[in-house]
Design an enzyme around this catalytic site. Structure first.
Site, PDB file in Angstrom:
ATOM      1  N   HIS A 103      -5.769   7.216  45.342  1.00  0.00           N
ATOM      2  CA  HIS A 103      -7.206   7.259  45.480  1.00  0.00           C
ATOM      3  C   HIS A 103      -7.499   8.769  45.119  1.00  0.00           C
ATOM      4  O   HIS A 103      -6.881   9.858  45.522  1.00  0.00           O
ATOM      5  CB  HIS A 103      -7.507   6.992  46.911  1.00  0.00           C
ATOM      6  CG  HIS A 103      -8.968   7.454  47.139  1.00  0.00           C
ATOM      7  ND1 HIS A 103     -10.109   6.423  47.109  1.00  0.00           N
ATOM      8  CD2 HIS A 103      -9.201   8.782  47.925  1.00  0.00           C
ATOM      9  CE1 HIS A 103     -11.074   7.257  47.519  1.00  0.00           C
ATOM     10  NE2 HIS A 103     -10.820   8.419  47.943  1.00  0.00           N
ATOM     11  N   VAL A 158     -16.309  -8.457  18.167  1.00  0.00           N
ATOM     12  CA  VAL A 158     -15.480  -7.287  18.563  1.00  0.00           C
ATOM     13  C   VAL A 158     -15.887  -6.087  17.734  1.00  0.00           C
ATOM     14  O   VAL A 158     -15.992  -4.972  18.007  1.00  0.00           O
ATOM     15  CB  VAL A 158     -14.051  -7.393  18.947  1.00  0.00           C
ATOM     16  CG1 VAL A 158     -13.177  -5.898  19.284  1.00  0.00           C
ATOM     17  CG2 VAL A 158     -13.819  -8.418  19.972  1.00  0.00           C
ATOM     18  N   GLY A 178       1.721   1.073   7.838  1.00  0.00           N
ATOM     19  CA  GLY A 178       0.750   0.925   9.121  1.00  0.00           C
ATOM     20  C   GLY A 178      -0.187  -0.333   8.841  1.00  0.00           C
ATOM     21  O   GLY A 178      -0.889  -0.695   9.805  1.00  0.00           O
ATOM     22  N   GLY A 179      -0.552  -0.594   7.740  1.00  0.00           N
ATOM     23  CA  GLY A 179      -1.329  -2.009   7.550  1.00  0.00           C
ATOM     24  C   GLY A 179      -2.788  -1.466   7.720  1.00  0.00           C
ATOM     25  O   GLY A 179      -2.945  -0.362   7.898  1.00  0.00           O
ATOM     26  N   THR A 198       2.181 -10.274   6.623  1.00  0.00           N
ATOM     27  CA  THR A 198       1.146  -9.451   5.855  1.00  0.00           C
ATOM     28  C   THR A 198      -0.211  -9.509   6.200  1.00  0.00           C
ATOM     29  O   THR A 198      -1.026  -9.072   5.642  1.00  0.00           O
ATOM     30  CB  THR A 198       1.314 -10.370   4.524  1.00  0.00           C
ATOM     31  OG1 THR A 198       1.059 -11.683   4.895  1.00  0.00           O
ATOM     32  CG2 THR A 198       2.409 -10.232   3.731  1.00  0.00           C
ATOM     33  N   GLY A 199      -0.259  -9.803   7.591  1.00  0.00           N
ATOM     34  CA  GLY A 199      -1.508  -9.371   8.294  1.00  0.00           C
ATOM     35  C   GLY A 199      -2.877 -10.492   7.627  1.00  0.00           C
ATOM     36  O   GLY A 199      -2.618 -11.588   7.308  1.00  0.00           O
ATOM     37  N   GLU A 220     -26.255 -12.168  15.267  1.00  0.00           N
ATOM     38  CA  GLU A 220     -25.253 -13.071  15.793  1.00  0.00           C
ATOM     39  C   GLU A 220     -25.462 -14.458  15.926  1.00  0.00           C
ATOM     40  O   GLU A 220     -26.454 -15.022  16.481  1.00  0.00           O
ATOM     41  CB  GLU A 220     -24.620 -12.880  17.130  1.00  0.00           C
ATOM     42  CG  GLU A 220     -23.765 -13.625  17.682  1.00  0.00           C
ATOM     43  CD  GLU A 220     -22.635 -13.847  16.915  1.00  0.00           C
ATOM     44  OE1 GLU A 220     -22.306 -14.928  16.815  1.00  0.00           O
ATOM     45  OE2 GLU A 220     -21.749 -12.891  16.541  1.00  0.00           O
ATOM     46  N   ASN A 249       0.790  -1.246   0.149  1.00  0.00           N
ATOM     47  CA  ASN A 249       0.136  -0.169  -0.036  1.00  0.00           C
ATOM     48  C   ASN A 249       0.860   1.162  -0.047  1.00  0.00           C
ATOM     49  O   ASN A 249       2.035   1.375   0.325  1.00  0.00           O
ATOM     50  CB  ASN A 249      -1.038  -0.043   1.076  1.00  0.00           C
ATOM     51  CG  ASN A 249      -1.666  -1.108   1.089  1.00  0.00           C
ATOM     52  OD1 ASN A 249      -2.725  -1.588   0.075  1.00  0.00           O
ATOM     53  ND2 ASN A 249      -2.066  -1.595   2.102  1.00  0.00           N
ATOM     54  N   VAL A 267     -19.798  -5.025  17.427  1.00  0.00           N
ATOM     55  CA  VAL A 267     -20.220  -4.190  18.387  1.00  0.00           C
ATOM     56  C   VAL A 267     -19.667  -2.630  18.516  1.00  0.00           C
ATOM     57  O   VAL A 267     -20.263  -1.786  18.725  1.00  0.00           O
ATOM     58  CB  VAL A 267     -20.440  -4.975  19.714  1.00  0.00           C
ATOM     59  CG1 VAL A 267     -21.191  -6.065  19.780  1.00  0.00           C
ATOM     60  CG2 VAL A 267     -18.814  -5.210  20.223  1.00  0.00           C
TER      61      VAL A 267
END
EC number: 1.8.1.4
Length: 509
Positions: A487, A223, A77-78, A183-184, A243, A73, A226
């Site tokens: 705290h 993931v 960053g993929g 290569t993801g 789903e 690309n 939603v």
């Protein structure tokens, strides 16, 4: 003339001639294909610049390797940086602010506004600016660490050679001692449904819709489903997720957390059809889409009509045209590249990490593997405990977990104890008027060792890293309970849950 033909072919191959006007008499015409004048020599060549690839390339350079990173690309960053983790978090964050301002939340805090208007174009611009800054940051890091960036489609053309084909058809050859495949993954297609990234979209298209759809149907309540469903629901869409499984949140989520998570999302207006499968989708003449569904086990069919259909059924490894078959590297039944504990394929100097190998498809998992893999190339130790890799769902409230769930512990026959603490009893959550959710700790009954942490609530994605550290170093519930926490902070809920697990009782609940 034959000698001229050889010279001509050689010059064309080297890119010196694109053509000779009117040709040369007696010289046969050859297809145009240009090559770089000289191959690049490298110690490590990384194919892919996503979270695993770019981190591995930088680490390799820092270890003294002459490093090349090949990316198909235009930007580095993929998927994660360009059309995944980063742009989705920008939209999740900004849509949450809009939701607070547009609803009753701001008014309840004494912040009164006469008009709240959505400028979607501006919101998308902010998202794009964040992406541009981060991808540009990687390019800067490559220069800073002397990583050579080659823009082109990388293919392994020998056990010590990678050839990058550029957009103009020219190629760059890299002669290399080691090759790292990073290569993801890509979107898993849904059989019978064609994604056009207009009205039938993948996660990529859902990040760049031109307007808020009136009705959005999401296939998959994992993931990604939603998260992106939440973005558009907050901005005004009527969202229904279909789903196949009987719970939301995907694989690995604790079932008690999942049920509470679903309840909170439904309270926000998110609709779910669980244990349900999509059997088809048809575009109508008015541009709307009829989505056909039925019970997962079979039953009466139903049709839901929507303006946009979002397909989120998962991702698959991206391994096509890498040259693996020619090298004799076979994929497993799920399309992944088999590797040993040092991330080596069957060819010892060819490695693979991230989404193309076994394990969760998570950016931070790929980053860890990338660093550890190149450290192994340099002679270092190679170790990663996948039980200590956290998962996060960036909705509001967030969901995060690391280690084992109750269901996994029961299945493995491990005796455990549970400690819980609700955010409703946490002082910082109270002051923030953001009290949905809880922290749930699972400890080994015999040793008190932390086995799992499951967090539903504000800041869960940050808090889970404390749990990951505890698991990595074998901490007990008591160890965490005895660490002084500032705290008032949300992380006190994590301490209190460990108190409950170790001593049977928390202090503030």
């Amino acid at each position: 003339m034959q000698s001229w033909s050889r010279v001509y072919c050689s010059l064309v191959k080297r890119g010196h001639f694109s053509r000779i006007s009117h040709g040369l008499q007696g010289v046969s015409v050859v297809p145009l294909r240009t090559y770089a004048d000289q191959p690049i020599d490298a110690d490590v060549t990384v194919i892919g610049s996503g979270p695993g690839g770019y981190v591995a390339a930088i680490k390799a350079a820092q270890l003294g390797f002459k490093t090349v990173c090949v990316e198909k690309n235009e930007t580095l960053g993929g998927t994660c940086l360009n059309v995944g983790c980063i742009p989705s978090k920008a939209l999740l964050n900004n849509s949450h602010f809009y939701h607070l301002a547009h609803g009753k939340d701001f008014a309840s805090r004494g912040i009164e506004m006469s008009e709240v208007r959505l400028n979607l174009e501006k919101m998308m611009e902010q998202k794009s600016n964040a992406v541009k800054a981060l991808t540009g940051g990687i390019a800067h890091l490559f220069k800073q660490n002397k990583v050579v960036h080659v823009n082109g489609y990388g293919k392994i053309t020998g056990k010590n050679q990678v050839t990058a084909t550029k957009a103009d058809g020219s190629t760059q050859v890299i002669d290399t001692k080691n090759i790292l495949i990073a290569t993801g993954s890509e979107v898993t297609p849904f059989p019978g449904i064609t994604i056009d990234e207009d009205t039938i979209v993948s996660s990529t298209g859902a990040l760049s819709l031109k307007k808020v759809p009136e009705k959005l149907v999401v296939i998959g309540a994992g993931v990604i489903g939603v998260e992106l469903g939440s973005v558009w629901q907050r901005l005004g869409a009527d969202v229904t997720a279909v789903e196949f499984l009987g719970h939301v949140g995907g694989v690995g989520i604790d079932m008690e957390i999942s049920k509470n998570f679903q309840r909170i999302l439904q309270k926000q207006g998110f609709k779910f059809k669980l244990n349900t499968k999509v059997t088809g989708a048809t575009k109508k003449s008015d541009g709307k889409i009829d989505v056909s569904i039925e019970a997962a086990s079979g039953g009466k069919a139903e049709v839901i009509t929507c303006d946009v259909l979002l397909v989120c059924i998962g991702r698959r490894p991206f391994t096509q045209n890498l040259g693996l078959e020619e090298l004799g590297i076979e994929l497993d039944t799920r399309g992944r590249i088999p590797v040993n504990t040092r991330f080596q394929t069957k060819i010892p100097n060819i490695y693979a990490i991230g989404d193309v190998v076994a394990g969760p498809m998570l950016a931070h998992k790929a980053e860890d593997e990338g660093i550890i893999c190149v450290e192994g190339m340099a002679g270092g130790a190679v170790h990663i405990d996948y039980n200590c890799v956290p998962s996060v769902i960036y909705t509001h409230p967030e969901v995060a977990w690391v280690g084992k769930s109750e269901e996994q512990l029961k299945e493995e026959g491990i005796e455990y104890k549970v400690g819980k603490f609700p955010f409703a009893a946490n002082s910082r959550a109270k002051t923030n008027a953001d009290t949905d959710g809880m922290v749930k700790i699972l400890g080994q009954k015999s040793t008190d060792r932390v086995l799992g942490a499951h967090i539903l609530g504000p800041g869960a994605g940050e808090m889970v890293n404390e749990a990951a550290l505890a698991l990595e170093y074998g901490a007990s519930c008591e160890d965490i309970a005895r660490v002084c926490h500032a705290h008032p902070t949300l992380s006190e809920a994590f301490r209190e849950a460990n108190l409950a697990a170790s001593f049977g009782k928390s202090i503030n609940f």
